[in-house]
Design an enzyme around this catalytic site. Structure first.
Site, PDB file in Angstrom:
ATOM      1  N   SER A 104       0.856  -1.189   0.000  1.00 45.40           N
ATOM      2  CA  SER A 104       0.000   0.000   0.000  1.00 45.40           C
ATOM      3  C   SER A 104       0.891   1.237   0.000  1.00 45.40           C
ATOM      4  CB  SER A 104      -0.922   0.009   1.227  1.00 45.40           C
ATOM      5  OG  SER A 104      -1.838  -1.046   1.162  1.00 45.40           O
ATOM      6  N   LYS A 178      -7.185   1.896  -2.805  1.00 49.92           N
ATOM      7  CA  LYS A 178      -6.802   1.477  -1.454  1.00 49.92           C
ATOM      8  C   LYS A 178      -6.866   2.652  -0.490  1.00 49.92           C
ATOM      9  CE  LYS A 178      -5.403  -0.903   2.026  1.00 49.92           C
ATOM     10  NZ  LYS A 178      -4.196  -1.708   2.149  1.00 49.92           N
ATOM     11  N   LYS A 246      -0.135   5.868   7.950  1.00 52.70           N
ATOM     12  CA  LYS A 246       0.604   5.975   6.683  1.00 52.70           C
ATOM     13  C   LYS A 246      -0.372   6.141   5.516  1.00 52.70           C
ATOM     14  CE  LYS A 246       1.363   2.440   4.347  1.00 52.70           C
ATOM     15  NZ  LYS A 246       1.675   1.099   3.808  1.00 52.70           N
TER      16      LYS A 246
END
Length: 303
Positions: A104, A178, A246
């Protein structure tokens, strides 16, 4: 050992990054009959797959040598860049190889990696996943893919043991999906946590509340899995708060680049930033409940 034996369809797979998510994903591929060579910076995590039939490589370059498909499942964009380009994996690949990056990372990094690999004649698909360790073990991950349709279609049997793949658009679109997924996850975790606090503060039972609303409009995987974590106060990570932050950082950066204002995402981003800054990065992201309890001086909050 360099390369791998050929799998049931003749293709060789190299899997780089066999951590919490990568190991069960690689195990699914091995169980489906694919020949898989594995590499991890912590070699013991790769060697743990030897009993499942994996070949363990000394270096990432050794792992990809002769591979037809290279799958990366790494911590962040810097790790992907380091493994592919700084450690020489891309230079060791054949020009007919395809890289599937299931890490990711921000969309612009995915597009940059795709361009750099294209210069070598190597195809690239960004294909991050959602579903956590439970989904990785079960082979039920949601896989969001960005790249050329023909390339993604040709990889269908490789994706199948790991989960359900959907092409979202061109290069970078998988990572964009995502980020959007992680927005929904984070905001929903925040909403469930706040609801749990409201119930508890008013004298109700969080466990009974969760049971009462299941099947209604508030039903979700977050309520099911993370709501149970909150009720049980079990915050050992499936998905860490540092990884959640993140992804939220990348979502906010992408929104800024697109001149978008995302007030709900911004609010939960601020809370996760504070939670992680207070030393809770390795706690499950459902542990945001503890941070919100502390802000409200409730008995369960961390102090």
């Amino acid at each position: 050992m360099t390369g791998s034996s050929r799998g049931h369809d003749g293709r060789r797979i190299a899997f780089l990054g066999t951590g919490l998510m990568g190991a069960p994903m690689a195990r699914r591929l091995l169980g489906a009959g694919f020949a898989v060579t594995v590499w991890n910076r912590d070699r013991s995590k790769a060697e743990a797959l030897a009993g499942d039939g994996a070949i363990c490589a000394e270096t990432s370059a050794d792992a990809v040598s002769g591979a037809d498909v290279v799958i990366t499942m790494l911590t962040n964009a810097e790790a992907v860049k380091d493994v592919l380009f700084d450690r020489g994996a891309a230079d060791a690949m054949t020009s007919a190889a395809t890289v599937i990056d299931m890490s990711s990372i921000a969309p612009h990094f995915a597009r940059d990696h795709a361009a750099r690999l294209a210069e070598r004649g190597i195809a690239h698909v960004d294909a991050p996943v959602s579903g956590g360790v439970v989904g990785a073990d079960a082979g039920t991950l949601a896989i969001m893919a960005g790249g050329e349709k023909g390339v993604i279609d040709a990889l269908a049997d490789i994706f199948a043991p790991m989960g359900r793949v959907t092409r979202v658009g061109p290069s970078g679109a998988g990572q964009l999906a995502k980020l959007a997924n992680q927005q929904i996850v984070a905001v929903t975790i925040g909403a469930v946590a706040e609801a749990m606090m409201l119930i508890a503060a008013g004298g109700g039972s969080p466990a009974a509340f969760r049971d009462a609303i299941r099947g209604g409009f508030a039903e979700s995987r977050i309520l099911d899995l993370h709501g149970k974590r909150m009720v049980d106060r079990q915050f050992t990570p499936g998905g860490s708060s540092s990884n959640q932050l993140k992804d939220l950082n990348a979502a906010m950066e992408t929104a800024n680049a697109l001149s978008l204002t995302l007030p709900l995402t911004a609010a939960v981003h601020a809370e996760f930033s504070e939670f992680v800054a207070n030393g809770n990065g390795e706690m499950d992201h459902s542990g945001l409940l503890l941070h919100l309890e502390e802000k409200n001086a409730l008995p369960g909050g961390k102090r």
